[in-house]
Design an enzyme around this catalytic site. Structure first.
Site, PDB file in Angstrom:
ATOM      1  N   ASP A 194       1.928  -0.598  -1.160  1.00  0.00           N
ATOM      2  CA  ASP A 194       2.628   0.192  -0.624  1.00  0.00           C
ATOM      3  C   ASP A 194       2.516   1.312  -0.946  1.00  0.00           C
ATOM      4  OD1 ASP A 194       4.672  -1.396   0.437  1.00  0.00           O
ATOM      5  OD2 ASP A 194       5.070  -2.479  -1.968  1.00  0.00           O
ATOM      6  N   HIS A 235      -0.550  -3.312   4.749  1.00  0.00           N
ATOM      7  CA  HIS A 235       0.772  -2.894   4.094  1.00  0.00           C
ATOM      8  C   HIS A 235       1.894  -3.853   3.820  1.00  0.00           C
ATOM      9  CE1 HIS A 235       4.325  -0.187   3.378  1.00  0.00           C
ATOM     10  NE2 HIS A 235       3.579   0.641   4.756  1.00  0.00           N
TER      11      HIS A 235
END
Length: 418
Positions: free
Chosen positions: A392, A388
């Site tokens: 995304d 992350h």
């Protein structure tokens, strides 16, 4: 310890092939070494006589650390004289520290392991390495000092300075896990941890502690793919001599979409994200209780037949113990065929330092509603674990959607095998 592969920082001496007093020629193998990438033989850099084996079998050494001494032929006359230096002794607790402490909180897997096993606070150890980095020898000395002081009363532990804690967070340094020894009960079986299993464990801990994992899953109707592959597999096996696997089609689809979504073909590098040009897919290959992750290079340039051939060749090498360092290097994205074990849903741990891993689950026939009617369809789940920091949900969702579209529309017209 030589550099045995890209991003390899250390190796474990699994077997010495020589002993003190042996005469060796330049390039003769002197030891078998295990890394997180591959098992390899270390060749001698000189012709001469083995004088001393410094490392023991089972020892893990950082790249550049001393393994052994060789008395080089011609040394007495001054020709080809080579005298390797022993590693510098770690400074005592009262020794002045190097002013440069930029690497103080950068720990190697070996240092982390020893610290965890001996309940050491690494912030209290003075590093003798470059930039104040803590070396394996430093923690071993700390363990020895701890053992000597274990019977002294009223030893008060020190708090970690707040500034040091902040530094660790910024550097994404894995925390020291303090744990009590696990009790062994009567009848329990204790299995020694092999070098390969220890390396896998270290890499998995590093991945999970440094990389913030996120996860998503989509289901794909691969009825057309199943029909197409079943119609072609017998003739393909007769012509080529190896199987036309479903996995080859999945790798082909992933490689095509990585060209369109290079963000997933990237890795985190602290102050930057490196987007790889080549699409080299790491695949998991199991042999007995051992797991290897060889790499198929430039998958986007290969046909279905070419990919199937590489899968067959790498699997054969894994079974026969013939994987080379080159076979294991350069992976930019991992695709794991968990479906071969019957799995239908899983959350993979990212293959550090890559930014994502895709799990291809088992193809299962399920009832699906099409035009308000039930139909038996071949369905598969694709499960993506992502870093992350790099990725995304929006970009990964688009990538997965495009992979799904390719797989659901496979036919002899859209996806030629040759």
């Amino acid at each position: 310890m030589p550099q045995l592969g890209e991003s390899v920082t250390e190796g474990t001496v699994s077997t010495w092939l020589v002993k003190a007093g042996d005469h060796i020629e330049k390039y003769d193998p002197i030891a078998e070494v295990m890394t997180d990438k591959v098992n390899a033989e270390v060749p001698s850099s000189y012709t001469g006589v083995i004088k001393e084996l410094v490392a023991n079998e089972g020892d893990t050494l950082e790249v550049g650390q001393l393994m052994c001494y060789i008395e080089v032929e011609g040394a007495e006359s001054g020709e080809n004289r080579t005298q390797p230096e022993k590693p510098e002794k770690a400074p005592e607790n009262n020794a002045p520290a190097d002013k440069d402490q930029s690497m103080k909180n950068r720990y190697s897997p070996a240092v982390m392991r020893i610290a965890q096993e001996n309940d050491l606070d690494l912030t209290q150890i003075t590093g003798s390495g470059k930039g104040g980095r803590i070396t394996r020898k430093d923690v071993e000395n700390a363990v020895n000092n701890k053992d000597q002081a274990s019977n002294q009363p009223n030893v008060k532990s020190q708090q970690i300075p707040e500034e040091s804690q902040k530094e660790q967070v910024e550097d994404f340094t894995p925390p020291i896990i303090r744990r009590k020894p696990i009790k062994v009960n009567e009848g329990d079986r204790e299995i020694p941890v092999t070098g390969l299993r220890r390396t896998i464990a270290q890499n998995m801990v590093r991945s999970k502690t440094e990389i913030p994992h996120a996860w998503m899953m989509i289901e794909v109707d691969v009825t057309n793919l199943v029909a197409y592959r079943n119609a072609e597999k017998d003739q393909f096996k007769e012509n080529e001599g190896y199987n036309l696997s479903y996995f080859a089609f999945f790798l082909n689809a992933v490689a095509k979409e990585l060209k369109k979504f290079p963000e997933l073909n990237s890795c985190w590098a602290g102050d930057k994200i490196i987007q790889r040009k080549d699409i080299n897919l790491s695949i998991a290959v199991a042999h007995g209780h051992e797991l290897y992750v060889p790499v198929i290079k430039n998958v986007d340039e290969k046909s279905i037949k070419g990919i199937a051939k590489e899968i067959n060749e790498l699997s054969r090498k894994a079974r026969t113990g013939n994987l080379t360092a080159d076979d294991m290097e350069g992976g930019t994205f991992t695709v794991n065929n968990t479906g071969s074990f019957g799995s239908v849903e899983s959350m993979g741990v990212i293959n550090y330092p890559q930014s994502a891993i895709l799990q291809v689950e088992s193809i299962v026939k399920r009832p699906v509603i099409i035009n308000d009617m039930f139909a038996a369809r071949d369905m598969v789940n694709l499960c993506l674990s992502l870093d992350h920091r790099v990725l995304d949900g929006v970009i990964c969702g688009a990538f997965m959607s495009h992979v799904k579209s390719i797989l659901e529309n496979i036919s002899s017209d859209t996806t030629p095998i040759y």
